[in-house]
Design a protein around this motif. Structure first.
Motif, PDB file in Angstrom:
ATOM      1  N   LEU A 192      -0.673 -17.523   2.885  1.00  0.00           N
ATOM      2  CA  LEU A 192      -0.410 -16.508   1.963  1.00  0.00           C
ATOM      3  C   LEU A 192      -2.006 -15.947   2.058  1.00  0.00           C
ATOM      4  CD1 LEU A 192       2.633 -17.581  -0.054  1.00  0.00           C
ATOM      5  CD2 LEU A 192       2.073 -15.037   0.539  1.00  0.00           C
ATOM      6  N   ARG A 193      -2.681 -17.056   1.830  1.00  0.00           N
ATOM      7  CA  ARG A 193      -4.404 -17.092   1.430  1.00  0.00           C
ATOM      8  C   ARG A 193      -5.043 -15.820   2.122  1.00  0.00           C
ATOM      9  NH1 ARG A 193      -5.989 -22.948  -0.679  1.00  0.00           N
ATOM     10  NH2 ARG A 193      -5.555 -22.484  -2.790  1.00  0.00           N
ATOM     11  N   ARG A 194      -3.959 -16.574   3.545  1.00  0.00           N
ATOM     12  CA  ARG A 194      -5.479 -15.240   4.777  1.00  0.00           C
ATOM     13  C   ARG A 194      -4.504 -14.098   4.482  1.00  0.00           C
ATOM     14  NH1 ARG A 194      -3.126 -16.059  11.366  1.00  0.00           N
ATOM     15  NH2 ARG A 194      -3.976 -13.645  11.596  1.00  0.00           N
ATOM     16  N   PHE A 195      -2.690 -13.640   3.798  1.00  0.00           N
ATOM     17  CA  PHE A 195      -2.644 -11.961   3.794  1.00  0.00           C
ATOM     18  C   PHE A 195      -3.344 -11.334   2.721  1.00  0.00           C
ATOM     19  CE2 PHE A 195      -0.262  -9.692   0.984  1.00  0.00           C
ATOM     20  CZ  PHE A 195       0.096  -8.407   2.416  1.00  0.00           C
ATOM     21  N   ALA A 196      -3.758 -12.758   1.876  1.00  0.00           N
ATOM     22  CA  ALA A 196      -4.398 -12.490   0.500  1.00  0.00           C
ATOM     23  C   ALA A 196      -6.159 -11.653   0.513  1.00  0.00           C
ATOM     24  CB  ALA A 196      -5.007 -13.520  -0.627  1.00  0.00           C
ATOM     25  N   ASP A 197      -6.465 -13.012   1.969  1.00  0.00           N
ATOM     26  CA  ASP A 197      -8.194 -12.621   2.516  1.00  0.00           C
ATOM     27  C   ASP A 197      -8.166 -11.432   3.000  1.00  0.00           C
ATOM     28  OD1 ASP A 197      -8.584 -14.614   0.899  1.00  0.00           O
ATOM     29  OD2 ASP A 197      -9.231 -16.286   2.252  1.00  0.00           O
ATOM     30  N   GLU A 198      -7.259 -10.944   3.470  1.00  0.00           N
ATOM     31  CA  GLU A 198      -7.337 -10.321   4.539  1.00  0.00           C
ATOM     32  C   GLU A 198      -6.403  -8.800   4.490  1.00  0.00           C
ATOM     33  OE1 GLU A 198      -5.372 -11.634   8.237  1.00  0.00           O
ATOM     34  OE2 GLU A 198      -7.036 -13.381   7.953  1.00  0.00           O
ATOM     35  N   VAL A 199      -5.483  -8.514   3.720  1.00  0.00           N
ATOM     36  CA  VAL A 199      -4.871  -7.651   3.177  1.00  0.00           C
ATOM     37  C   VAL A 199      -5.216  -7.140   1.872  1.00  0.00           C
ATOM     38  CG1 VAL A 199      -2.839  -6.000   3.311  1.00  0.00           C
ATOM     39  CG2 VAL A 199      -3.368  -7.967   5.440  1.00  0.00           C
ATOM     40  N   MET A 200      -5.333  -8.234   0.927  1.00  0.00           N
ATOM     41  CA  MET A 200      -5.440  -7.637  -0.246  1.00  0.00           C
ATOM     42  C   MET A 200      -6.445  -7.398  -0.664  1.00  0.00           C
ATOM     43  SD  MET A 200      -2.289 -10.299  -1.669  1.00  0.00           S
ATOM     44  CE  MET A 200      -2.044  -9.431  -3.751  1.00  0.00           C
ATOM     45  N   GLU A 254       0.357 -17.825  -7.067  1.00  0.00           N
ATOM     46  CA  GLU A 254      -0.745 -18.008  -6.875  1.00  0.00           C
ATOM     47  C   GLU A 254      -2.186 -17.374  -6.177  1.00  0.00           C
ATOM     48  OE1 GLU A 254      -1.809 -21.969  -7.341  1.00  0.00           O
ATOM     49  OE2 GLU A 254      -3.533 -22.006  -6.631  1.00  0.00           O
ATOM     50  N   ASP A 255      -1.480 -17.678  -5.175  1.00  0.00           N
ATOM     51  CA  ASP A 255      -2.120 -17.381  -3.723  1.00  0.00           C
ATOM     52  C   ASP A 255      -2.147 -15.586  -3.780  1.00  0.00           C
ATOM     53  OD1 ASP A 255      -2.711 -19.596  -2.533  1.00  0.00           O
ATOM     54  OD2 ASP A 255      -1.097 -20.165  -1.960  1.00  0.00           O
ATOM     55  N   LEU A 256      -1.074 -15.052  -4.529  1.00  0.00           N
ATOM     56  CA  LEU A 256      -1.480 -13.764  -3.939  1.00  0.00           C
ATOM     57  C   LEU A 256      -2.160 -13.107  -4.691  1.00  0.00           C
ATOM     58  CD1 LEU A 256       2.412 -12.276  -3.334  1.00  0.00           C
ATOM     59  CD2 LEU A 256       0.420 -12.698  -1.519  1.00  0.00           C
ATOM     60  N   ALA A 261     -10.332 -16.972  -6.835  1.00  0.00           N
ATOM     61  CA  ALA A 261     -11.303 -16.270  -6.497  1.00  0.00           C
ATOM     62  C   ALA A 261     -12.411 -16.296  -6.987  1.00  0.00           C
ATOM     63  CB  ALA A 261     -10.737 -15.230  -6.262  1.00  0.00           C
ATOM     64  N   LEU A 262     -12.112 -15.750  -8.880  1.00  0.00           N
ATOM     65  CA  LEU A 262     -13.754 -15.907  -9.498  1.00  0.00           C
ATOM     66  C   LEU A 262     -14.165 -17.393  -8.672  1.00  0.00           C
ATOM     67  CD1 LEU A 262     -14.311 -14.448 -12.350  1.00  0.00           C
ATOM     68  CD2 LEU A 262     -15.193 -16.198 -12.575  1.00  0.00           C
ATOM     69  N   LEU A 263     -13.666 -18.232  -8.779  1.00  0.00           N
ATOM     70  CA  LEU A 263     -14.967 -19.369  -8.971  1.00  0.00           C
ATOM     71  C   LEU A 263     -15.228 -19.451  -7.951  1.00  0.00           C
ATOM     72  CD1 LEU A 263     -15.796 -22.378 -10.241  1.00  0.00           C
ATOM     73  CD2 LEU A 263     -13.399 -23.671  -8.709  1.00  0.00           C
ATOM     74  N   ASP A 264     -14.714 -18.968  -6.732  1.00  0.00           N
ATOM     75  CA  ASP A 264     -15.415 -19.292  -5.163  1.00  0.00           C
ATOM     76  C   ASP A 264     -16.495 -18.495  -5.181  1.00  0.00           C
ATOM     77  OD1 ASP A 264     -13.188 -21.205  -4.813  1.00  0.00           O
ATOM     78  OD2 ASP A 264     -11.463 -20.406  -4.098  1.00  0.00           O
ATOM     79  N   TYR A 265     -16.338 -17.108  -6.112  1.00  0.00           N
ATOM     80  CA  TYR A 265     -17.645 -16.090  -5.900  1.00  0.00           C
ATOM     81  C   TYR A 265     -19.391 -16.616  -6.404  1.00  0.00           C
ATOM     82  CZ  TYR A 265     -18.924 -11.477  -5.425  1.00  0.00           C
ATOM     83  OH  TYR A 265     -20.039 -10.222  -4.705  1.00  0.00           O
ATOM     84  N   VAL A 266     -18.823 -16.988  -7.883  1.00  0.00           N
ATOM     85  CA  VAL A 266     -19.821 -16.425  -8.469  1.00  0.00           C
ATOM     86  C   VAL A 266     -20.772 -18.465  -7.721  1.00  0.00           C
ATOM     87  CG1 VAL A 266     -19.003 -16.227 -10.490  1.00  0.00           C
ATOM     88  CG2 VAL A 266     -18.438 -18.687 -10.499  1.00  0.00           C
ATOM     89  N   ILE A 267     -19.948 -19.320  -7.615  1.00  0.00           N
ATOM     90  CA  ILE A 267     -20.355 -20.190  -6.948  1.00  0.00           C
ATOM     91  C   ILE A 267     -21.865 -20.225  -5.666  1.00  0.00           C
ATOM     92  CG2 ILE A 267     -20.469 -22.868  -5.421  1.00  0.00           C
ATOM     93  CD1 ILE A 267     -18.154 -23.276  -6.795  1.00  0.00           C
ATOM     94  N   PRO A 268     -21.410 -19.665  -4.480  1.00  0.00           N
ATOM     95  CA  PRO A 268     -22.003 -19.134  -4.294  1.00  0.00           C
ATOM     96  C   PRO A 268     -23.548 -17.733  -3.690  1.00  0.00           C
ATOM     97  CG  PRO A 268     -20.517 -18.359  -2.674  1.00  0.00           C
ATOM     98  CD  PRO A 268     -20.106 -19.674  -3.954  1.00  0.00           C
ATOM     99  N   TYR A 269     -22.856 -17.446  -5.450  1.00  0.00           N
ATOM    100  CA  TYR A 269     -24.071 -15.978  -5.269  1.00  0.00           C
ATOM    101  C   TYR A 269     -24.476 -16.836  -6.212  1.00  0.00           C
ATOM    102  CZ  TYR A 269     -25.462 -12.262  -8.260  1.00  0.00           C
ATOM    103  OH  TYR A 269     -26.125 -11.178  -8.655  1.00  0.00           O
TER     104      TYR A 269
END
Lengths: 283, 438
Positions: free
Chosen positions: B85-93, B145-147, B326-334
C-alpha cells in the motif's frame, strides 16, 4: 515450465546511509537495518512470473515458480519468501544458513543441491545481490550444473514452454541476442521490467504489462491472503548434504569518504575534462 | 468508565489471565496481533446471526501462542500489506494528488489500479467468495492509513466502495450478500458509496434527519446526504436514515430508483473523491432493502448501527494518520535543507519544537486509533476508544495541517508544495463523521 528463482534478503538499499562498519573493520553491522528482498531478485521473479502466466487471463498461472532463499530462519527471510508467494510464486524453500558462512561458492553449491532436488526447467536469478554486489553465484551455479549461463538478460522469449529461448543480453557494448536450449541459468538486468521484455508464447504477444519503474509487480492484498496457505519448506545444509566452507574472506570494510559538498560549475567541455583530469584526477 | 465495569468488560472478553498478570485493570493489550479474537467472538453482541455464519475457525493453539509481551508490531501479513500500500501511495496516488484535486475526481484508471490490489477480496470472507480467512478491522485501518499517505481525497474515493462492502459483510443478510458481494468479488470492482453525513449544523450520525417511513412492505425515504464520495459514479448507496419508532438503520438504495437525485458538491478538501450531494425525495424501496433484512427491524439491531459509527470514526482517524505522516515526512527534510539567516531553519527552536510536537501528537493519535481498531478485532466494544480517537484526531489533524503550512513559510501557501493541499484535507477530519466504515 518450472522455474527456480533464488531470492536473498538484503539490508534495504534505500537505507544505505544507516550502514555501519564494525569497529575492527572486518564486517558490516546489520543492527537497526530494515530488510527487504534484493531488488535484482525482485526483477528476476517478475520475469519468472511472466514466463509462467497468461497475463490476459488475470495472470492465470500456467507454470510453476519455486522460490529459494538461503539465510537465517528468521522473520525477515520468511517475509521475503512470503512476499514472493504473494506476488504469485507457488512454493518457497528456506535453506537455513548463517550469513558469515555463505559466499558465492557455498551459495552455488546449495543452489545446485536444490536444483538437483527440484529439477526445474530454468533457474532465473538476479544478476547480483545489492549488498555484496559479487555477480558470481549465477555463473558458478551454471558451471556446477553444466548448464548454459546467460547473464544480464533484458528480454526473454520462448514459444515452446521454455525448451528453447531467445534472450537479449544487455552489455556495455550493445545488445547480444543468444538462443539457448534449456535447462539453463539466466540472470536478469533491470530492463527485464519493461512492459514488452518477456514473451512466453501464451500471454498474447500484444499484451501490455504495466510500466514498472522501481520494482516488480505489487503483492496484491488478495495475494498476501492466499500466500499464507502456500508452503515454505525449511531445510538445513545437512539436509542437502552440504559441508562447504566459505572460500572468500573479506579483510577490510571502509565507508566511502564523506563528500565535501563543494560544487564547481564549468563553462565548457574542455574545462570539464581539465577539471576531471587535473583536479579530481578521475580520468 | 469505572474500574469495575472495565474489569467486567475485560474478563468478559476472555482476557482474564492476561489481566491478572498485568496486575492492573488499565493495562490491556491493543489486540493488534489479533490472536484472541476467536475466543471472544461468540461473546460479542453484534450481529449475532451473520457473525455466527461468518466466524472463521480459530487455528489450533493460536490463543496460547499469544505473546505475554506488550507488543505493537504488525503481523507479517499486515507488514506485507503495508509494503504494497505504501508503494501504491507513493508511486500512484501521490503523483496524481494535485491534478485530482484540481479536476475534482480521481484520474482515469486509479480506482481500477486500486481494485487490482484486491482489497475487496481481502475484506470478504472465504465463505462469501473472498480471500479473507478472517476479516480484520486493524488491517482495514492500515489500508486507510497508508492510502491517505498518498492522498486523502483519493483514499476516500477508494475506500468508499470498500466501506459499502464491509457493511454488507458485517450486517447484510444472506440474500443481500449473495446478490451483491459475489459479483463485487468477481469483478473486483464496485460502484457503490456510503451516505451518512448530512448538510446541517450539529449533525450527529446517531440521529440522522433523513427518514425512512414504513408504509406496508415499503420504506419511503426523504432527506439529504452530503460529502458523498464518487456520488456520480456509484450505482449503489448505503444510506443512513431514521426509521420512526425504531431508530437509525442502513438502507441499500440503487441510483436508478425514482426520487434519487445526485448533484455536485464542492468543498475545501477531499475534492479528488468526486464529492456529491444525494437528495432523496420520497424514494420508495422494499423493506427488504434494509441492511440485514427483516432482522434489522428488531430493536437490538441498533447495536449494528452504533458499531458502524465507531468503525467510521476509526477509519477517519486512520486517514488523519496517513496524511499527517506524509506531512511530517515532508517537513523534516525541508526544514533541514532550507537555509535562512545562514543556517538550516531547523536549527531554530521555534521550528524544531513545532516539528517535534507534530511527531508527538501524531503518535498519540496513532495509539488511540490503533487501540480502538484492535478492540474490534478482539471482539470488545470500542465506542469510547473510537470517540476519543476521533476527538483527538479532529483537533490535532487540523493543527498539524496548519503547522505544516507554517513550517514552509510563504512556500507553504502556494501550490508548488503539497502542504496546502494536506492542510485542506486534514481540515475534513473534524467534519466527516460517517460515510466510511472499516
Amino acid at each position: 515450465m518450472k522455474i527456480l528463482v533464488s531470492i536473498k534478503r538484503v539490508a534495504d538499499p534505500d537505507n544505505a546511509s544507516k550502514l555501519k562498519v564494525s569497529s575492527d573493520g572486518t564486517a558490516v553491522t546489520s543492527e537497526g537495518l530494515e530488510w527487504k528482498m534484493n531488488p535484482f531478485d525482485d526483477w528476476s521473479l517478475e520475469a519468472a512470473l511472466r514466463l509462467t502466466e497468461n497475463a490476459a487471463e488475470k495472470n492465470a498461472r500456467v507454470g510453476e515458480v519455486v522460490l529459494v532463499s538461503i539465510g537465517p530462519n528468521d522473520e525477515h527471510t520468511q517475509r521475503i519468501i512470503r512476499e514472493g508467494l504473494a506476488k504469485g510464486a507457488e512454493r518457497g524453500i528456506l535453506v537455513e544458513a548463517d550469513d558469515a558462512n555463505l559466499d558465492s561458492n557455498v551459495v552455488s553449491q546449495i543452489l545446485k543441491a536444490v536444483v538437483d532436488k527440484e529439477n526445474p526447467d530454468l533457474v532465473v536469478m538476479g544478476k547480483q545481490a545489492a549488498d555484496g554486489d559479487s555477480n558470481v553465484a549465477g555463473t558458478k551455479l551454471a558451471a556446477r550444473l553444466g548448464w548454459p549461463i546467460i547473464n544480464y538478460a533484458m528480454k526473454i522469449s520462448t514459444n515452446d514452454d521454455g525448451k528453447t529461448l531467445e534472450v537479449k543480453r544487455e552489455l556495455d557494448t550493445g545488445v547480444a541476442t543468444v538462443k539457448v536450449t534449456g535447462p539453463a541459468v539466466i540472470t536478469t538486468s533491470d530492463r527485464i521490467l519493461q512492459p514488452e521484455s518477456v514473451k512466453n508464447g501464451i500471454t498474447p504477444a500484444d499484451h501490455q504489462y504495466a510500466k514498472l519503474e522501481v520494482g516488480g509487480r505489487y503483492a496484491s492484498l488478495k495475494g498476501i491472503m492466499q500466500a499464507k496457505k502456500k508452503p515454505i519448506d525449511q531445510m538445513s545444509l545437512g539436509d542437502l548434504g552440504i559441508e562447504a566452507k566459505v572460500a572468500l574472506k573479506y579483510t577490510k570494510f571502509e565507508l566511502p569518504p564523506a563528500r565535501s559538498g563543494d560544487t564547481t560549475f564549468v563553462e565548457s567541455v574542455e574545462d570539464l575534462v581539465d577539471k576531471l583530469h587535473n583536479t579530481a584526477k578521475v580520468i | 468508565m469505572d474500574n469495575e465495569k472495565l474489569i467486567n468488560e475485560v474478563m468478559g472478553g476472555g482476557l482474564r489471565a492476561l489481566n491478572k498478570l498485568a496486575g492492573s485493570p488499565i493495562v490491556e493489550r491493543f489486540g493488534l496481533q489479533d490472536r484472541a479474537r476467536q475466543l471472544v467472538y461468540e461473546g460479542a453482541k453484534r450481529a449475532a446471526e451473520t457473525a455466527k455464519r461468518l466466524a472463521p475457525k480459530a487455528p489450533r493453539g493460536e490463543t496460547s501462542r499469544r505473546s505475554q509481551k506488550f507488543d505493537l508490531r504488525l503481523t507479517e501479513e499486515q507488514q506485507l500489506m503495508r509494503d504494497t500500500l505504501r508503494r501504491f501511495a507513493d508511486e500512484v496516488m501521490q503523483p496524481a494528488a494535485r491534478e485530482s484535486d484540481d479536476r475534482l475526481g480521481p484520474p482515469e484508471g486509479l480506482l481500477e489500479a486500486f481494485s487490482d490490489l484486491g482489497a475487496i477480496s481481502m475484506a470478504v470472507p472465504e465463505v462469501l467468495g473472498g480471500a479473507a480467512e478472517r476479516v480484520s478491522a486493524v488491517s482495514q485501518m492500515l489500508i486507510a492509513e497508508d492510502l491517505a499517505r498518498g492522498d486523502m481525497g483519493l483514499a476516500y474515493a477508494a475506500l468508499s466502495p470498500l466501506s459499502f462492502v464491509n457493511a454488507l459483510v458485517h450486517w447484510g443478510d444472506e440474500r443481500q450478500q449473495t446478490a451483491l458481494l459475489r459479483s463485487f468479488v468477481e469483478e473486483d470492482s464496485i460502484r457503490a458509496s456510503v451516505a451518512v453525513v448530512e448538510p446541517h449544523p450539529f449533525f450527529d450520525p446517531a440521529a440522522p434527519r433523513t427518514t425512512a417511513k414504513k408504509k406496508g412492505s415499503e420504506l419511503v425515504l426523504t432527506g439529504e446526504k452530503s460529502m458523498v464520495a464518487l456520488a456520480h459514479h456509484a450505482k449503489w448507496f448505503l444510506v443512513a436514515a431514521e426509521v420512526p419508532k425504531l431508530g437509525p438503520r442502513f438502507i441499500l438504495i440503487e441510483r436508478e430508483t425514482e426520487g434519487v437525485e445526485v448533484s455536485e458538491e464542492t468543498a475545501m478538501g477531499l475534492g479528488s473523491a468526486g464529492l456529491g450531494r444525494l437528495r432523496l425525495n420520497k424514494v420508495r424501496v422494499s423493506i427488504d432493502s434494509l441492511l440485514g433484512g427483516k432482522a434489522a427491524l428488531e430493536p437490538d439491531a441498533l447495536s449494528a448501527y452504533d458499531d458502524a459509527i465507531d468503525r467510521g470514526r476509526i477509519a477517519w482517524g486512520a486517514m488523519a494518520l496517513g496524511t499527517s505522516q506524509a506531512l511530517l515526512d515532508y517537513v523534516i527534510p525541508y526544514c533541514n535543507d532550507r537555509v535562512a539567516f545562514g543556517e538550516p531553519i531547523s536549527h531554530r527552536q521555534a521550528v524544531a519544537f513545532m516539528i517535534a510536537n507534530i511527531a508527538i501528537e501524531l503518535e498519540s493519535m496513532r495509539m488511540l486509533v490503533y487501540r480502538a481498531a484492535g478492540r474490534i478485532d478482539a471482539g470488545l466494544s470500542c465506542a469510547r476508544e473510537a470517540y476519543l480517537a476521533r476527538t483527538l484526531c479532529s483537533d490535532k489533524a487540523m493543527e498539524i495541517g496548519t503547522n505544516g503550512v507554517q513550517l514552509l513559510g510563504g512556500a507553504g501557501f502556494i501550490k508548488d508544495h503539497p502542504v496546502e493541499l494536506w492542510y485542506r484535507q486534514l481540515r475534513s477530519i473534524g467534519v466527516m463523521d460517517g460515510n466510511l466504515l472499516l
